[in-house]
Motif scaffolding. Structure first.
Motif, PDB file in Angstrom:
ATOM      1  N   ILE A  14       0.832  -1.205   0.000  1.00 49.00           N
ATOM      2  CA  ILE A  14       0.000   0.000   0.000  1.00 49.00           C
ATOM      3  C   ILE A  14       0.863   1.251   0.000  1.00 49.00           C
ATOM      4  O   ILE A  14       0.501   2.267  -0.606  1.00 49.00           O
ATOM      5  CB  ILE A  14      -0.984  -0.003   1.198  1.00 49.00           C
ATOM      6  N   ALA A  15       2.021   1.185   0.654  1.00 50.93           N
ATOM      7  CA  ALA A  15       2.943   2.328   0.654  1.00 50.93           C
ATOM      8  C   ALA A  15       3.581   2.491  -0.716  1.00 50.93           C
ATOM      9  O   ALA A  15       3.662   3.606  -1.255  1.00 50.93           O
ATOM     10  CB  ALA A  15       4.012   2.143   1.721  1.00 50.93           C
ATOM     11  N   GLN A  16       4.031   1.390  -1.287  1.00 46.41           N
ATOM     12  CA  GLN A  16       4.729   1.440  -2.571  1.00 46.41           C
ATOM     13  C   GLN A  16       3.823   1.865  -3.723  1.00 46.41           C
ATOM     14  O   GLN A  16       4.259   2.568  -4.635  1.00 46.41           O
ATOM     15  CB  GLN A  16       5.325   0.064  -2.896  1.00 46.41           C
ATOM     16  N   ARG A  17       2.555   1.437  -3.672  1.00 46.37           N
ATOM     17  CA  ARG A  17       1.668   1.644  -4.823  1.00 46.37           C
ATOM     18  C   ARG A  17       0.763   2.857  -4.680  1.00 46.37           C
ATOM     19  O   ARG A  17       0.260   3.360  -5.691  1.00 46.37           O
ATOM     20  CB  ARG A  17       0.821   0.384  -5.045  1.00 46.37           C
ATOM     21  N   ARG A  18       0.536   3.312  -3.446  1.00 50.05           N
ATOM     22  CA  ARG A  18      -0.367   4.449  -3.267  1.00 50.05           C
ATOM     23  C   ARG A  18       0.269   5.587  -2.483  1.00 50.05           C
ATOM     24  O   ARG A  18       0.469   6.669  -3.011  1.00 50.05           O
ATOM     25  CB  ARG A  18      -1.670   3.992  -2.599  1.00 50.05           C
ATOM     26  N   HIS A  19       0.588   5.356  -1.219  1.00 53.13           N
ATOM     27  CA  HIS A  19       1.019   6.470  -0.375  1.00 53.13           C
ATOM     28  C   HIS A  19       2.253   7.186  -0.932  1.00 53.13           C
ATOM     29  O   HIS A  19       2.213   8.408  -1.156  1.00 53.13           O
ATOM     30  CB  HIS A  19       1.301   5.988   1.052  1.00 53.13           C
ATOM     31  N   ILE A  20       3.318   6.445  -1.146  1.00 55.49           N
ATOM     32  CA  ILE A  20       4.576   7.104  -1.516  1.00 55.49           C
ATOM     33  C   ILE A  20       4.483   7.781  -2.887  1.00 55.49           C
ATOM     34  O   ILE A  20       4.837   8.961  -3.015  1.00 55.49           O
ATOM     35  CB  ILE A  20       5.748   6.107  -1.429  1.00 55.49           C
ATOM     36  N   PRO A  21       4.021   7.108  -3.950  1.00 56.27           N
ATOM     37  CA  PRO A  21       3.933   7.814  -5.240  1.00 56.27           C
ATOM     38  C   PRO A  21       2.983   9.007  -5.214  1.00 56.27           C
ATOM     39  O   PRO A  21       3.233  10.016  -5.881  1.00 56.27           O
ATOM     40  CB  PRO A  21       3.431   6.741  -6.218  1.00 56.27           C
ATOM     41  N   GLU A  22       1.896   8.917  -4.431  1.00 51.28           N
ATOM     42  CA  GLU A  22       0.955  10.039  -4.375  1.00 51.28           C
ATOM     43  C   GLU A  22       1.532  11.213  -3.588  1.00 51.28           C
ATOM     44  O   GLU A  22       1.294  12.371  -3.944  1.00 51.28           O
ATOM     45  CB  GLU A  22      -0.393   9.565  -3.809  1.00 51.28           C
ATOM     46  N   TYR A  23       2.290  10.928  -2.541  1.00 54.14           N
ATOM     47  CA  TYR A  23       3.012  12.016  -1.876  1.00 54.14           C
ATOM     48  C   TYR A  23       4.031  12.642  -2.830  1.00 54.14           C
ATOM     49  O   TYR A  23       4.171  13.869  -2.901  1.00 54.14           O
ATOM     50  CB  TYR A  23       3.756  11.509  -0.639  1.00 54.14           C
ATOM     51  N   ALA A  24       4.742  11.784  -3.558  1.00 51.88           N
ATOM     52  CA  ALA A  24       5.799  12.281  -4.459  1.00 51.88           C
ATOM     53  C   ALA A  24       5.240  13.183  -5.548  1.00 51.88           C
ATOM     54  O   ALA A  24       5.917  14.109  -6.008  1.00 51.88           O
ATOM     55  CB  ALA A  24       6.541  11.098  -5.077  1.00 51.88           C
ATOM     56  N   SER A  25       3.998  12.933  -5.947  1.00 58.04           N
ATOM     57  CA  SER A  25       3.400  13.740  -7.021  1.00 58.04           C
ATOM     58  C   SER A  25       2.709  14.990  -6.487  1.00 58.04           C
ATOM     59  O   SER A  25       2.245  15.823  -7.272  1.00 58.04           O
ATOM     60  CB  SER A  25       2.401  12.901  -7.826  1.00 58.04           C
ATOM     61  N   ASN A  26       2.663  15.144  -5.158  1.00 61.95           N
ATOM     62  CA  ASN A  26       2.028  16.325  -4.575  1.00 61.95           C
ATOM     63  C   ASN A  26       3.073  17.425  -4.398  1.00 61.95           C
ATOM     64  O   ASN A  26       4.075  17.220  -3.711  1.00 61.95           O
ATOM     65  CB  ASN A  26       1.389  15.976  -3.229  1.00 61.95           C
ATOM     66  N   PRO A  27       2.862  18.594  -4.994  1.00 61.27           N
ATOM     67  CA  PRO A  27       3.883  19.648  -4.978  1.00 61.27           C
ATOM     68  C   PRO A  27       4.129  20.252  -3.597  1.00 61.27           C
ATOM     69  O   PRO A  27       5.118  20.963  -3.411  1.00 61.27           O
ATOM     70  CB  PRO A  27       3.319  20.700  -5.940  1.00 61.27           C
ATOM     71  N   HIS A  28       3.257  19.953  -2.637  1.00 59.03           N
ATOM     72  CA  HIS A  28       3.387  20.558  -1.310  1.00 59.03           C
ATOM     73  C   HIS A  28       4.097  19.642  -0.318  1.00 59.03           C
ATOM     74  O   HIS A  28       4.173  19.963   0.867  1.00 59.03           O
ATOM     75  CB  HIS A  28       2.000  20.916  -0.776  1.00 59.03           C
ATOM     76  N   VAL A  29       4.620  18.521  -0.796  1.00 58.33           N
ATOM     77  CA  VAL A  29       5.186  17.495   0.084  1.00 58.33           C
ATOM     78  C   VAL A  29       6.667  17.274  -0.205  1.00 58.33           C
ATOM     79  O   VAL A  29       7.098  17.274  -1.361  1.00 58.33           O
ATOM     80  CB  VAL A  29       4.415  16.160  -0.092  1.00 58.33           C
ATOM     81  N   GLU A  30       7.421  17.046   0.861  1.00 61.68           N
ATOM     82  CA  GLU A  30       8.792  16.539   0.752  1.00 61.68           C
ATOM     83  C   GLU A  30       8.853  15.219   1.516  1.00 61.68           C
ATOM     84  O   GLU A  30       8.630  15.186   2.729  1.00 61.68           O
ATOM     85  CB  GLU A  30       9.800  17.525   1.342  1.00 61.68           C
ATOM     86  N   LEU A  31       9.118  14.129   0.811  1.00 56.79           N
ATOM     87  CA  LEU A  31       9.283  12.834   1.459  1.00 56.79           C
ATOM     88  C   LEU A  31      10.672  12.791   2.086  1.00 56.79           C
ATOM     89  O   LEU A  31      11.687  12.924   1.386  1.00 56.79           O
ATOM     90  CB  LEU A  31       9.130  11.708   0.437  1.00 56.79           C
ATOM     91  N   VAL A  32      10.736  12.629   3.396  1.00 61.52           N
ATOM     92  CA  VAL A  32      12.030  12.737   4.082  1.00 61.52           C
ATOM     93  C   VAL A  32      12.511  11.433   4.692  1.00 61.52           C
ATOM     94  O   VAL A  32      13.701  11.276   4.940  1.00 61.52           O
ATOM     95  CB  VAL A  32      11.998  13.831   5.171  1.00 61.52           C
ATOM     96  N   ALA A  33      11.612  10.481   4.971  1.00 60.36           N
ATOM     97  CA  ALA A  33      12.062   9.264   5.649  1.00 60.36           C
ATOM     98  C   ALA A  33      11.068   8.128   5.467  1.00 60.36           C
ATOM     99  O   ALA A  33       9.873   8.342   5.246  1.00 60.36           O
ATOM    100  CB  ALA A  33      12.270   9.543   7.138  1.00 60.36           C
ATOM    101  N   TYR A  34      11.613   6.907   5.610  1.00 60.35           N
ATOM    102  CA  TYR A  34      10.832   5.684   5.476  1.00 60.35           C
ATOM    103  C   TYR A  34      11.337   4.709   6.530  1.00 60.35           C
ATOM    104  O   TYR A  34      12.538   4.655   6.812  1.00 60.35           O
ATOM    105  CB  TYR A  34      11.026   5.041   4.092  1.00 60.35           C
ATOM    106  N   ALA A  35      10.435   3.930   7.104  1.00 54.23           N
ATOM    107  CA  ALA A  35      10.838   2.908   8.069  1.00 54.23           C
ATOM    108  C   ALA A  35      10.182   1.584   7.722  1.00 54.23           C
ATOM    109  O   ALA A  35       9.002   1.536   7.372  1.00 54.23           O
ATOM    110  CB  ALA A  35      10.450   3.313   9.490  1.00 54.23           C
TER     111      ALA A  35
END
Length: 340
Positions: A14-35
């Protein structure tokens, strides 16, 4: 405005297919960390999208100042991870079911309140275009009162979706807490509450493991619901729809019927008692095979940007979870269960 610094906890499907790519495509977000306890999964996300990889939530929260966190872990970790993130003053988006028990969900809600952060639950069915259109039609009042309904969600099971296949946590009760009902049923309990703007008053159910071998979680459920407003209907969840999976809802109303996703999955059909028929092609619903944007991530980000509490709140997630928990109680006791 500075970008919203986001961490994603749990780097499975769910992270790989939805959360992370959708955050990455949002101009207001910076992805900073993953656990992820499987560090290589977090490292792969960091290499692809930027940011740092950690093997534990505690390590990530100790080393990174984040504005928001997505909780994409196995179900039994939703509550402790969400509470830890809230205590770190991060807004929380948690996958469904929001928790394994009502008590855990209440603790999550309290942690968010105590820390002055938002808690949102990833009930994406509310945001699917056909579902948005159907609610608009029902809310218009032109079909009159909803009298009866059926809503269902089924697919072949998590083995084709999860990064771990048949060895996934989805099939282990100590980690999943519940099977098809936690994966799919809770989506539909949330959706029918939302669609009817009504609460479930009473639940009866048959829940069992019919065909999935070697697991102690449910793979099928059929529930009967009575809404406080008087409508009665059925809710089904299935992991054994090996051909022709279903995410459809039908509402029989005083002045006609509304059919959602009964044909191709992207349409709403209205058939009125006067013989007229309307078909709305409004966009596709996400499936495991076809990942259209869920809308959840953008909605979460917009809540943070505009200081607006999420409509799919922890309280809403808890109400939807309580329907599913009542269904399990009905299966265990053989009785209809009333909800407060």
């Amino acid at each position: 405005m500075n970008p919203i610094r986001v961490a994603v906890i749990g780097c499975g499907a769910i992270a790989q297919r939805r959360h992370i790519p959708e955050y990455a495509s949002n101009p207001h977000v910076e992805l900073v960390a993953y656990a992820d306890p499987v560090l290589s999964r977090a490292e792969e996300m960091a290499e692809t999208y930027g940011g740092k990889a950690y093997s534990s939530v505690d390590e990530l929260l100790a080393n990174e100042k984040v504005d928001a966190v997505s909780v994409c872990t196995p179900n039994y970790l939703h509550a402790p991870v969400a509470i830890a993130a809230a205590d770190a003053k991060a807004h929380v988006l948690v996958e469904k079911p929001m928790a394994s028990t009502a008590e855990e969900a209440e603790q999550m809600i309290e942690a968010a309140r105590r820390n002055g952060v938002y808690l949102m639950v990833g009930h994406n069915q509310r945001l699917m275009p056909p579902h948005v259109k159907a609610k608009e039609i029902i809310d218009s009042g032109r079909l009159g009162k909803v009298l009866t309904f059926r809503t269902s969600f089924g697919h072949p099971g998590p083995e084709g979706w999860s990064v771990d296949g048949r060895e996934s946590w989805f099939f282990r009760k100590e980690e999943a807490a519940m099977g098809a009902m936690g994966d799919l049923g809770v989506h539909k309990s949330d959706f029918i509450r939302h669609l009817l703007s009504d609460e479930v008053a009473e639940v009866g159910s048959f829940i069992g493991t019919i065909d999935k071998k070697g697991t102690d979680v449910d793979d099928n459920a059929v529930c009967v619901l009575r809404m406080k407003g008087g409508a009665i209907g059925t809710l089904t969840a299935s992991w054994t729809q090996y051909k022709g999976g279903d995410n459809s809802t039908v509402l029989w109303c005083q002045n006609g019927v509304v059919k959602i996703g009964t044909e191709s999955g992207d349409e709403v059909t209205v058939e009125l008692t006067d013989g007229s028929k309307e078909i709305y092609k409004v966009g596709a619903m996400a499936t495991n095979e076809k990942q259209v944007p869920s809308g959840v991530i953008d909605s979460f980000v917009e809540c943070i940007r505009t200081n607006t509490a999420p409509s799919i709140s922890g309280e809403e997630g808890l109400r939807s979870l309580k329907v599913i928990l009542a269904a399990f109680e009905s299966e265990a006791t053989g009785r209809m269960i009333s909800l407060d």
